[in-house]
Design a protein around this motif. Structure first.
Motif, PDB file in Angstrom:
ATOM      1  N   UNK A   1       5.977  -4.491  -5.453  1.00 17.52           N
ATOM      2  CA  UNK A   1       5.436  -5.846  -5.600  1.00 17.52           C
ATOM      3  C   UNK A   1       4.341  -5.739  -6.659  1.00 17.52           C
ATOM      4  N   UNK A   2       4.345  -6.633  -7.646  1.00 20.10           N
ATOM      5  CA  UNK A   2       3.352  -6.542  -8.718  1.00 20.10           C
ATOM      6  C   UNK A   2       2.901  -7.906  -9.186  1.00 20.10           C
ATOM      7  N   UNK A   3       1.601  -8.049  -9.398  1.00 21.90           N
ATOM      8  CA  UNK A   3       1.088  -9.279  -9.993  1.00 21.90           C
ATOM      9  C   UNK A   3       1.554  -9.367 -11.442  1.00 21.90           C
ATOM     10  N   UNK A   4       1.706 -10.589 -11.924  1.00 17.10           N
ATOM     11  CA  UNK A   4       2.224 -10.788 -13.275  1.00 17.10           C
ATOM     12  C   UNK A   4       1.109 -10.571 -14.301  1.00 17.10           C
TER      13      UNK A   4
ATOM     14  N   UNK B   1       3.502  -9.696  -0.210  1.00 17.71           N
ATOM     15  CA  UNK B   1       3.454  -8.785   0.940  1.00 17.71           C
ATOM     16  C   UNK B   1       4.138  -9.396   2.166  1.00 17.71           C
ATOM     17  N   UNK B   2       3.937 -10.702   2.355  1.00 18.05           N
ATOM     18  CA  UNK B   2       4.583 -11.369   3.491  1.00 18.05           C
ATOM     19  C   UNK B   2       6.105 -11.334   3.330  1.00 18.05           C
TER      20      UNK B   2
ATOM     21  N   UNK C   1       2.318  -1.578  -4.178  1.00 20.41           N
ATOM     22  CA  UNK C   1       1.804  -2.881  -4.596  1.00 20.41           C
ATOM     23  C   UNK C   1       0.774  -2.745  -5.706  1.00 20.41           C
ATOM     24  N   UNK C   2       1.018  -3.479  -6.779  1.00 20.67           N
ATOM     25  CA  UNK C   2       0.083  -3.559  -7.898  1.00 20.67           C
ATOM     26  C   UNK C   2      -0.661  -4.888  -7.767  1.00 20.67           C
TER      27      UNK C   2
ATOM     28  N   UNK D   1      -1.352   1.462  -2.875  1.00 20.65           N
ATOM     29  CA  UNK D   1      -1.775   1.092  -4.215  1.00 20.65           C
ATOM     30  C   UNK D   1      -2.640   2.223  -4.757  1.00 20.65           C
ATOM     31  N   UNK D   2      -2.397   2.587  -6.024  1.00 23.87           N
ATOM     32  CA  UNK D   2      -3.075   3.742  -6.611  1.00 23.87           C
ATOM     33  C   UNK D   2      -3.756   3.317  -7.904  1.00 23.87           C
TER      34      UNK D   2
END
Length: 383
Positions: free
Chosen positions: A312-315, A343-344, A289-290, A215-216
């Protein structure tokens, strides 16, 4: 020969952030024969300073690195900067008379929402005024609907996603205010991302046998790195072997570092800090991942898509647009539970992400550098 438009652009600094990166990318691709630009920084600092084209005049209120700690020795300098900036905010005539030498600008441009009052309180009555909104302000502390409505004092409001556009349309009270809103995707340089990604990784070793999530971003609460570390710990306790790499710096860095120590995950999670070039790390990680709590239009996902990463990103605002309604990556609930499930899923069912990668290969992005620069330039020329 047409006279060049005189433009004042204001931003806090050119440190490593999405809005700063986007501004400099825009300036690097702007036709210099059309505009005369003064770029005024609160703090002459940041990795993107060296990328500003030499035809742009860079001015500043203070010089030196950003002070993110409250150490005794730093307090006098930190206080003097704040006092000076507040003085100029309260008495803008001083700024325009001395620092800007009474220059008459055609356009004054707030490159981030935090510069709203500085531009709207300009003593130049004749200038046209623009703001660039990079965040979903409905999620930002301190921005009630009444506060957000103050942005209609600008002649044009540039927004970078459908969600932000809807927010402003819903708050607009008449057709004049609605006509001020212009949605333009951020200008981003695909070629630069791909070129920089080929350079070597420094200060980190990727283990090909253990999946790595990267994650950046700037390390502050918006980015949700605390949530990410909590989920990392929980998955390890459940026996899911993986590594976590967080790239970036910011005022929350020490707090996140302390959390990492408290959770006892120093062997599996690394805070890399600031790096000039994050793209080789993107390229070598297994998943991007965000974990953000809110965004405007997360440009980091554009970079991940360009490098064909499993995402993978949160909405949050902009994610559905960026990930083509979930066809290019897994969109999860904006919560710690959502991040955990995403992540799982990646660790239990990696084949799911192969489908995203296949679709990404044939996907044509609706946003290009050339179109974004042209659209913003058109707005400037029509004012």
């Amino acid at each position: 020969m047409l006279q060049k438009k005189k433009i004042l652009i204001r931003i806090g600094s050119l440190r490593h952030g999405g809005a700063e990166k986007v501004l400099v990318t825009f300036l690097k691709n702007l036709p210099k024969d059309q505009f005369e630009i003064d770029l005024l920084l609160n703090l002459y600092s940041g990795k993107y300073l060296q990328e500003v084209p030499n035809w742009i005049n860079v001015l500043y209120l203070n010089k030196g690195e950003m002070i993110t700690t409250n150490r005794i020795q730093d307090i006098p300098k930190k206080a003097s900067r704040v006092i000076y900036q507040n003085l100029l905010r309260k008495f803008p005539n001083l700024l325009y008379k001395r620092k800007l030498q009474n220059k008459k600008y055609d356009i004054e441009f707030a490159a981030i929402h935090g510069m709203r009052d500085e531009i709207l309180n300009s003593p130049l009555q004749s200038s046209k005024k623009i703001v660039w909104i990079h965040n979903d302000l409905s999620e930002v502390r301190g921005y009630s609907n009444d506060e957000i409505k103050k942005f209609f004092g600008f002649d044009k409001i540039l927004v970078i996603s459908q969600k932000i556009e809807k927010l402003f349309h819903d708050l607009a009270e008449n057709i004049v205010e609605k006509q001020k809103i212009v949605k333009i995707y951020n200008p981003l340089d695909t070629h630069e991302i791909l070129t920089e990604a080929e350079k070597p990784v420094i200060n980190y070793t990727f283990d090909k046998n253990i999946p790595t999530f990267i994650s950046v971003g700037t390390v502050f609460p918006q980015k949700g790195f605390d949530r990410l570390l909590n989920v990392h710990k929980k998955l390890l306790e459940e026996g899911f072997q993986h590594k976590l790499l967080i790239v970036g710096d910011g005022y929350d860095f020490e707090k996140i570092k302390n959390l990492k120590n408290e959770l006892g995950v120093d062997d599996t999670a690394k805070l890399l800090g600031f790096t000039e070039n994050p793209y080789p790390y993107f390229k070598n990680a297994d998943f991007y991942i965000l974990s953000s709590r809110y965004e405007g239009f997360p440009t980091v996902l554009f970079e991940a898509i360009t490098l064909q990463k499993k995402i993978i990103a949160t909405e949050v605002s902009g994610v559905k647009e960026m990930l083509d309604n979930g066809s290019l990556g897994l969109i999860v609930d904006n919560s710690e539970k959502g991040i955990y499930e995403g992540m799982k899923n990646a660790l239990v069912n990696p084949a799911l992400f192969e489908n995203y990668t296949i679709r990404m290969k044939s996907y044509t992005k609706p946003f290009t550098l050339e179109k974004s620069v042209k659209d913003i330039t058109d707005v400037l020329n029509k004012l």
